[in-house]
Design a protein around this motif. Structure first.
Motif, PDB file in Angstrom:
ATOM      1  N   ASP A  15      -1.754  21.531  10.022  1.00 48.95           N
ATOM      2  CA  ASP A  15      -1.166  21.522  11.398  1.00 48.95           C
ATOM      3  C   ASP A  15      -0.906  20.507  12.398  1.00 48.95           C
ATOM      4  O   ASP A  15      -0.780  20.444  13.489  1.00 48.95           O
ATOM      5  N   ALA A  16      -0.946  19.228  11.592  1.00 47.30           N
ATOM      6  CA  ALA A  16      -0.275  17.940  12.505  1.00 47.30           C
ATOM      7  C   ALA A  16       1.115  18.117  12.496  1.00 47.30           C
ATOM      8  O   ALA A  16       1.898  18.691  11.643  1.00 47.30           O
ATOM      9  N   SER A  17       1.853  17.352  13.360  1.00 49.34           N
ATOM     10  CA  SER A  17       3.227  17.393  13.573  1.00 49.34           C
ATOM     11  C   SER A  17       3.678  15.606  13.466  1.00 49.34           C
ATOM     12  O   SER A  17       5.154  15.813  13.616  1.00 49.34           O
ATOM     13  N   SER A  18       3.000  15.030  12.869  1.00 49.74           N
ATOM     14  CA  SER A  18       3.655  13.662  12.756  1.00 49.74           C
ATOM     15  C   SER A  18       3.161  12.849  11.574  1.00 49.74           C
ATOM     16  O   SER A  18       2.060  13.270  11.147  1.00 49.74           O
ATOM     17  N   TYR A  19       3.893  12.020  10.718  1.00 48.68           N
ATOM     18  CA  TYR A  19       3.635  11.488   9.577  1.00 48.68           C
ATOM     19  C   TYR A  19       3.293   9.867   9.736  1.00 48.68           C
ATOM     20  O   TYR A  19       3.870   9.159   9.953  1.00 48.68           O
ATOM     21  N   ASP A  20       1.755  10.036  10.109  1.00 46.93           N
ATOM     22  CA  ASP A  20       1.358   8.807  10.380  1.00 46.93           C
ATOM     23  C   ASP A  20       0.018   8.863  10.203  1.00 46.93           C
ATOM     24  O   ASP A  20      -1.065   8.173  10.940  1.00 46.93           O
ATOM     25  N   ARG A  21      -0.304   9.120   8.922  1.00 42.73           N
ATOM     26  CA  ARG A  21      -1.851   8.940   8.299  1.00 42.73           C
ATOM     27  C   ARG A  21      -2.232   7.537   8.035  1.00 42.73           C
ATOM     28  O   ARG A  21      -1.199   6.928   7.275  1.00 42.73           O
ATOM     29  N   PRO A  22      -3.469   7.224   8.322  1.00 40.78           N
ATOM     30  CA  PRO A  22      -3.772   5.658   7.883  1.00 40.78           C
ATOM     31  C   PRO A  22      -3.922   5.510   6.204  1.00 40.78           C
ATOM     32  O   PRO A  22      -4.569   6.496   5.817  1.00 40.78           O
ATOM     33  N   MET A  23      -3.360   4.346   5.658  1.00 44.48           N
ATOM     34  CA  MET A  23      -3.523   4.119   4.518  1.00 44.48           C
ATOM     35  C   MET A  23      -4.003   2.768   4.178  1.00 44.48           C
ATOM     36  O   MET A  23      -3.862   1.907   5.012  1.00 44.48           O
ATOM     37  N   THR A  24      -4.868   2.776   3.173  1.00 46.45           N
ATOM     38  CA  THR A  24      -5.159   1.218   2.632  1.00 46.45           C
ATOM     39  C   THR A  24      -4.555   1.340   1.125  1.00 46.45           C
ATOM     40  O   THR A  24      -4.928   1.900   0.480  1.00 46.45           O
ATOM     41  N   SER A  25      -3.846   0.030   1.040  1.00 43.64           N
ATOM     42  CA  SER A  25      -2.889   0.244  -0.328  1.00 43.64           C
ATOM     43  C   SER A  25      -2.713  -1.422  -0.685  1.00 43.64           C
ATOM     44  O   SER A  25      -2.962  -2.365  -0.022  1.00 43.64           O
ATOM     45  N   LEU A  26      -2.580  -1.670  -2.062  1.00 41.03           N
ATOM     46  CA  LEU A  26      -2.097  -2.706  -2.879  1.00 41.03           C
ATOM     47  C   LEU A  26      -1.060  -2.576  -3.644  1.00 41.03           C
ATOM     48  O   LEU A  26      -0.750  -1.424  -4.113  1.00 41.03           O
TER      49      LEU A  26
ATOM     50  N   SER B  44       8.986   1.151  -3.740  1.00 42.97           N
ATOM     51  CA  SER B  44       9.925   0.392  -4.642  1.00 42.97           C
ATOM     52  C   SER B  44      10.513  -0.562  -3.792  1.00 42.97           C
ATOM     53  O   SER B  44      10.697  -0.397  -2.538  1.00 42.97           O
ATOM     54  N   ASP B  45      10.649  -1.840  -4.270  1.00 39.27           N
ATOM     55  CA  ASP B  45      11.014  -2.864  -3.467  1.00 39.27           C
ATOM     56  C   ASP B  45      12.427  -3.188  -3.697  1.00 39.27           C
ATOM     57  O   ASP B  45      13.112  -3.310  -4.757  1.00 39.27           O
ATOM     58  N   ASN B  46      13.193  -3.316  -2.238  1.00 39.46           N
ATOM     59  CA  ASN B  46      14.507  -3.900  -2.388  1.00 39.46           C
ATOM     60  C   ASN B  46      15.461  -3.232  -3.302  1.00 39.46           C
ATOM     61  O   ASN B  46      16.297  -4.061  -4.022  1.00 39.46           O
ATOM     62  N   THR B  47      15.770  -1.924  -3.465  1.00 35.82           N
ATOM     63  CA  THR B  47      16.732  -1.305  -4.123  1.00 35.82           C
ATOM     64  C   THR B  47      18.096  -1.610  -3.686  1.00 35.82           C
ATOM     65  O   THR B  47      18.465  -1.478  -2.568  1.00 35.82           O
TER      66      THR B  47
ATOM     67  N   THR C 277      11.420 -14.814 -14.176  1.00 31.20           N
ATOM     68  CA  THR C 277      10.317 -13.800 -14.300  1.00 31.20           C
ATOM     69  C   THR C 277       9.248 -14.265 -13.424  1.00 31.20           C
ATOM     70  O   THR C 277       8.916 -15.398 -13.283  1.00 31.20           O
ATOM     71  N   ALA C 278       8.535 -13.189 -13.352  1.00 33.25           N
ATOM     72  CA  ALA C 278       7.150 -13.295 -12.512  1.00 33.25           C
ATOM     73  C   ALA C 278       6.129 -12.169 -12.633  1.00 33.25           C
ATOM     74  O   ALA C 278       6.912 -10.985 -13.000  1.00 33.25           O
ATOM     75  N   PHE C 279       5.182 -12.445 -12.451  1.00 34.48           N
ATOM     76  CA  PHE C 279       4.083 -11.222 -12.528  1.00 34.48           C
ATOM     77  C   PHE C 279       2.985 -11.517 -11.141  1.00 34.48           C
ATOM     78  O   PHE C 279       2.562 -12.692 -11.325  1.00 34.48           O
ATOM     79  N   GLY C 280       2.772 -10.623 -10.333  1.00 28.67           N
ATOM     80  CA  GLY C 280       1.889 -11.104  -9.540  1.00 28.67           C
ATOM     81  C   GLY C 280       1.398  -9.985  -8.423  1.00 28.67           C
ATOM     82  O   GLY C 280       1.871  -8.912  -8.511  1.00 28.67           O
ATOM     83  N   TYR C 281       0.828 -10.227  -7.365  1.00 28.84           N
ATOM     84  CA  TYR C 281       0.361  -9.187  -6.263  1.00 28.84           C
ATOM     85  C   TYR C 281       1.462  -9.568  -4.936  1.00 28.84           C
ATOM     86  O   TYR C 281       1.644 -10.887  -4.771  1.00 28.84           O
ATOM     87  N   ASP C 282       1.787  -8.205  -4.749  1.00 25.16           N
ATOM     88  CA  ASP C 282       2.808  -8.273  -3.342  1.00 25.16           C
ATOM     89  C   ASP C 282       2.058  -7.838  -2.297  1.00 25.16           C
ATOM     90  O   ASP C 282       1.858  -6.717  -1.990  1.00 25.16           O
ATOM     91  N   GLY C 283       1.687  -9.040  -1.152  1.00 25.76           N
ATOM     92  CA  GLY C 283       0.883  -8.766  -0.250  1.00 25.76           C
ATOM     93  C   GLY C 283       1.707  -8.274   1.065  1.00 25.76           C
ATOM     94  O   GLY C 283       1.137  -7.877   1.806  1.00 25.76           O
ATOM     95  N   THR C 284       2.854  -8.307   0.984  1.00 23.29           N
ATOM     96  CA  THR C 284       3.775  -7.807   1.836  1.00 23.29           C
ATOM     97  C   THR C 284       3.981  -6.268   1.904  1.00 23.29           C
ATOM     98  O   THR C 284       4.599  -5.788   3.083  1.00 23.29           O
ATOM     99  N   ASN C 285       3.917  -5.597   0.941  1.00 24.89           N
ATOM    100  CA  ASN C 285       3.923  -4.057   0.812  1.00 24.89           C
ATOM    101  C   ASN C 285       2.464  -3.460   0.941  1.00 24.89           C
ATOM    102  O   ASN C 285       2.592  -2.180   0.540  1.00 24.89           O
ATOM    103  N   ASP C 286       1.345  -4.099   1.165  1.00 22.69           N
ATOM    104  CA  ASP C 286       0.081  -3.218   1.463  1.00 22.69           C
ATOM    105  C   ASP C 286      -0.108  -2.886   2.684  1.00 22.69           C
ATOM    106  O   ASP C 286       0.334  -3.544   3.649  1.00 22.69           O
ATOM    107  N   GLN C 287      -0.946  -2.149   2.718  1.00 23.45           N
ATOM    108  CA  GLN C 287      -1.780  -1.666   4.098  1.00 23.45           C
ATOM    109  C   GLN C 287      -3.210  -1.880   4.347  1.00 23.45           C
ATOM    110  O   GLN C 287      -3.846  -1.551   3.246  1.00 23.45           O
TER     111      GLN C 287
END
Length: 202
Positions: free
Chosen positions: A79-90, A123-126, A103-113
């Motif tokens: 019954d909500a009308s906006s897409y704005d639910r809080p998230m925590t992510s990595l 997905s990053d920078n398609t 080549t690289a493997f790592g943690y992307d802190g720019t896209n977590d919440q």
């Protein structure tokens, strides 16, 4: 719970990908988008309820109009009308350029919440050239649960605009105790085309 034998499971993996849980069958399918027409968003606003314990969204060839755009998602509670639910992510990632010189493997802190209400990047920078797309899957768990947070796991293969192959794994939870019944996908900027298929898994 419907049990399936190994031969049926092999066919399901061939058809739907490796994210078919052992012993379970995708039992509902809804397609959105045609993969050719650029749109502002793709929304699933029906069919998400307590029937299934998890919903899997398969994304085929996300192709943004704007170069280096990202596929993102957000959700609505009942019954909500906006897409704005809080998230925590990595997110963790690995990449390689076409010449295998970077080549690289790592943690992307720019896209977590951290309990933020933004659209979550998947997905990053398609890139936006004809050959550049991103494909993968997003699984959301327990969307009808009225008590607990809602976990999600996403894995995407991505052709970056700088001619790199990048794998992104994004996990987290939606910090919402009420039921979720809408899911929306959009590009971080501009329009996009894609085919997105939703499966219900018991």
């Amino acid at each position: 719970m419907r049990m399936i034998n190994s031969e049926v499971r092999k066919k399901l993996i061939w058809q739907y990908g490796s994210h078919v849980p052992a012993g379970l069958v995708p039992i509902s399918r809804v397609d959105k988008g045609d993969g050719e027409t650029a749109v502002a968003n793709i929304s699933f606003t029906s069919g998400i309820d307590s029937t299934y314990s998890a919903y899997v969204f398969k994304v085929y060839n996300f192709h943004p109009v704007d170069d280096n755009a990202e596929l993102t998602f957000q959700v609505n509670d009942t019954d909500a009308s906006s897409y704005d639910r809080p998230m925590t992510s990595l997110r963790v990632y690995a990449y390689s350029d076409e010449g295998d010189s970077a080549t690289a493997f790592g943690y992307d802190g720019t896209n977590d919440q951290s309990n933020d209400a933004n659209y979550q990047s998947l997905s990053d920078n398609t890139g936006n050239q004809d050959s550049e797309t991103s494909s993968g899957s997003l699984t959301l768990y327990g969307l009808a649960d009225g008590t607990h947070v809602k976990h999600f796991v996403a894995q995407f293969a991505n052709h970056l605009g700088i001619e790199y192959m990048r794998s992104d794994i994004t996990t987290g939870y939606i910090d919402e105790a009420t039921a979720i019944d809408d899911v929306q996908f959009k590009a971080s900027s501009g329009n996009f085309n894609a085919i997105i298929t939703m499966y219900g898994v018991a």
